[in-house]
Design a protein around this motif. Structure first.
Motif, PDB file in Angstrom:
ATOM      1  N   GLU A  66       1.879   6.765  -6.880  1.00  0.00           N
ATOM      2  CA  GLU A  66       0.884   7.665  -7.472  1.00  0.00           C
ATOM      3  C   GLU A  66       1.120   9.120  -7.066  1.00  0.00           C
ATOM      4  O   GLU A  66       1.095  10.014  -7.909  1.00  0.00           O
ATOM      5  CB  GLU A  66      -0.539   7.235  -7.095  1.00  0.00           C
ATOM      6  N   LEU A  67       1.345   9.361  -5.777  1.00  0.00           N
ATOM      7  CA  LEU A  67       1.521  10.743  -5.305  1.00  0.00           C
ATOM      8  C   LEU A  67       2.762  11.399  -5.900  1.00  0.00           C
ATOM      9  O   LEU A  67       2.696  12.535  -6.379  1.00  0.00           O
ATOM     10  CB  LEU A  67       1.574  10.787  -3.778  1.00  0.00           C
ATOM     11  N   ILE A  68       3.877  10.698  -5.885  1.00  0.00           N
ATOM     12  CA  ILE A  68       5.112  11.263  -6.444  1.00  0.00           C
ATOM     13  C   ILE A  68       4.950  11.469  -7.946  1.00  0.00           C
ATOM     14  O   ILE A  68       5.348  12.506  -8.490  1.00  0.00           O
ATOM     15  CB  ILE A  68       6.333  10.384  -6.116  1.00  0.00           C
ATOM     16  N   GLY A  69       4.331  10.513  -8.627  1.00  0.00           N
ATOM     17  CA  GLY A  69       4.087  10.648 -10.064  1.00  0.00           C
ATOM     18  C   GLY A  69       3.251  11.879 -10.379  1.00  0.00           C
ATOM     19  O   GLY A  69       3.569  12.642 -11.285  1.00  0.00           O
ATOM     20  N   ILE A 107       0.847  -1.200   0.000  1.00  0.00           N
ATOM     21  CA  ILE A 107       0.000   0.000   0.000  1.00  0.00           C
ATOM     22  C   ILE A 107       0.881   1.249   0.000  1.00  0.00           C
ATOM     23  O   ILE A 107       0.635   2.186  -0.759  1.00  0.00           O
ATOM     24  CB  ILE A 107      -0.977  -0.008   1.188  1.00  0.00           C
ATOM     25  N   ARG A 108       1.917   1.275   0.843  1.00  0.00           N
ATOM     26  CA  ARG A 108       2.845   2.409   0.879  1.00  0.00           C
ATOM     27  C   ARG A 108       3.485   2.603  -0.489  1.00  0.00           C
ATOM     28  O   ARG A 108       3.595   3.729  -0.975  1.00  0.00           O
ATOM     29  CB  ARG A 108       3.925   2.185   1.941  1.00  0.00           C
ATOM     30  N   GLN A 109       3.872   1.514  -1.146  1.00  0.00           N
ATOM     31  CA  GLN A 109       4.508   1.598  -2.459  1.00  0.00           C
ATOM     32  C   GLN A 109       3.530   2.161  -3.491  1.00  0.00           C
ATOM     33  O   GLN A 109       3.878   3.067  -4.259  1.00  0.00           O
ATOM     34  CB  GLN A 109       5.000   0.226  -2.898  1.00  0.00           C
ATOM     35  N   ALA A 110       2.312   1.651  -3.520  1.00  0.00           N
ATOM     36  CA  ALA A 110       1.325   2.099  -4.512  1.00  0.00           C
ATOM     37  C   ALA A 110       0.948   3.564  -4.310  1.00  0.00           C
ATOM     38  O   ALA A 110       0.899   4.342  -5.263  1.00  0.00           O
ATOM     39  CB  ALA A 110       0.076   1.220  -4.444  1.00  0.00           C
ATOM     40  N   VAL A 111       0.704   3.948  -3.063  1.00  0.00           N
ATOM     41  CA  VAL A 111       0.300   5.325  -2.768  1.00  0.00           C
ATOM     42  C   VAL A 111       1.453   6.285  -3.062  1.00  0.00           C
ATOM     43  O   VAL A 111       1.251   7.330  -3.691  1.00  0.00           O
ATOM     44  CB  VAL A 111      -0.192   5.466  -1.309  1.00  0.00           C
ATOM     45  N   ASP A 169      -5.827  22.791 -14.931  1.00  0.00           N
ATOM     46  CA  ASP A 169      -6.365  21.872 -15.940  1.00  0.00           C
ATOM     47  C   ASP A 169      -5.604  20.551 -15.935  1.00  0.00           C
ATOM     48  O   ASP A 169      -6.205  19.472 -16.006  1.00  0.00           O
ATOM     49  CB  ASP A 169      -6.288  22.483 -17.340  1.00  0.00           C
ATOM     50  N   MET A 170      -4.278  20.642 -15.876  1.00  0.00           N
ATOM     51  CA  MET A 170      -3.471  19.421 -15.886  1.00  0.00           C
ATOM     52  C   MET A 170      -3.675  18.623 -14.603  1.00  0.00           C
ATOM     53  O   MET A 170      -3.699  17.394 -14.648  1.00  0.00           O
ATOM     54  CB  MET A 170      -2.000  19.761 -16.077  1.00  0.00           C
ATOM     55  N   SER A 171      -3.834  19.298 -13.474  1.00  0.00           N
ATOM     56  CA  SER A 171      -4.057  18.587 -12.207  1.00  0.00           C
ATOM     57  C   SER A 171      -5.303  17.725 -12.279  1.00  0.00           C
ATOM     58  O   SER A 171      -5.299  16.563 -11.872  1.00  0.00           O
ATOM     59  CB  SER A 171      -4.197  19.578 -11.042  1.00  0.00           C
ATOM     60  N   VAL A 172      -6.377  18.298 -12.809  1.00  0.00           N
ATOM     61  CA  VAL A 172      -7.626  17.552 -12.935  1.00  0.00           C
ATOM     62  C   VAL A 172      -7.409  16.339 -13.843  1.00  0.00           C
ATOM     63  O   VAL A 172      -7.831  15.220 -13.507  1.00  0.00           O
ATOM     64  CB  VAL A 172      -8.757  18.455 -13.478  1.00  0.00           C
ATOM     65  N   LEU A 173      -6.750  16.540 -14.978  1.00  0.00           N
ATOM     66  CA  LEU A 173      -6.536  15.434 -15.910  1.00  0.00           C
ATOM     67  C   LEU A 173      -5.630  14.357 -15.336  1.00  0.00           C
ATOM     68  O   LEU A 173      -5.881  13.165 -15.533  1.00  0.00           O
ATOM     69  CB  LEU A 173      -5.951  15.953 -17.223  1.00  0.00           C
ATOM     70  N   ILE A 174      -4.594  14.758 -14.632  1.00  0.00           N
ATOM     71  CA  ILE A 174      -3.663  13.785 -14.064  1.00  0.00           C
ATOM     72  C   ILE A 174      -4.373  12.924 -13.025  1.00  0.00           C
ATOM     73  O   ILE A 174      -4.252  11.702 -13.020  1.00  0.00           O
ATOM     74  CB  ILE A 174      -2.431  14.486 -13.441  1.00  0.00           C
ATOM     75  N   VAL A 175      -5.122  13.552 -12.134  1.00  0.00           N
ATOM     76  CA  VAL A 175      -5.845  12.799 -11.105  1.00  0.00           C
ATOM     77  C   VAL A 175      -6.922  11.928 -11.757  1.00  0.00           C
ATOM     78  O   VAL A 175      -7.089  10.761 -11.396  1.00  0.00           O
ATOM     79  CB  VAL A 175      -6.432  13.739 -10.031  1.00  0.00           C
TER      80      VAL A 175
END
Length: 142
Positions: free
Chosen positions: A15-18, A8-12, A36-42
């Motif tokens: 995603e967060l660092i990415g 779970i730590r690895q997956a989270v 705009d990019m933040s919305v698309l990335i998430v």
């Protein structure tokens, strides 16, 4: 073998660092506002995670129905990976084009860039994570 908490730590953290890297980078490269990019990335990360679960479930059911098992050969793994990426791009392409008010070709180039970035990022991240948090080795049974 990694524990559930470690996975779970690895997956989270992946995603967060990415998201923290790719959002400002792609906002700058593709000349779109950070919001705009933040919305698309998430949205993209959430869609990819959800689609990964659904796609793998359907793929395994089809394999089991057609072959009687879910084992994948190397060529089948390649087909699996390509089909996953292509279907994800097809799903996200019109949404991203609409959100950014951009052409499908422009967004396709953007999505291909995302795929290349995340392939390289996954390699580097996993290597770094394995260095910082080495997987625990099972002691061999005597």
């Amino acid at each position: 073998m990694r524990s559930t908490v470690d996975r779970i730590r690895q997956a989270v953290s992946f995603e967060l660092i990415g998201i923290l890297i790719v959002t400002p980078l792609f906002a700058w490269v593709f000349k779109h506002p950070m919001e705009d990019m933040s919305v698309l990335i998430v949205l993209g990360a959430t869609a990819a995670t959800t689609w990964n679960y659904v796609f793998n479930l359907v793929f395994d059911h089809i394999l089991n129905w057609r072959r009687g098992n879910t084992r994948k050969t190397l060529p089948l793994r390649i087909v699996h990976a390509v089909l996953f990426e292509v279907t994800l791009i097809v799903f996200l392409l019109p949404i991203f084009a609409w959100w950014l008010d951009a052409s499908l070709l422009t967004v396709l180039m953007m999505e291909l860039s995302f795929a290349i970035f995340y392939m390289i990022y996954a390699f580097v991240f996993t290597w770094g994570y394995d260095t910082l948090f080495p997987p625990q080795q099972r002691e061999e049974m005597a």
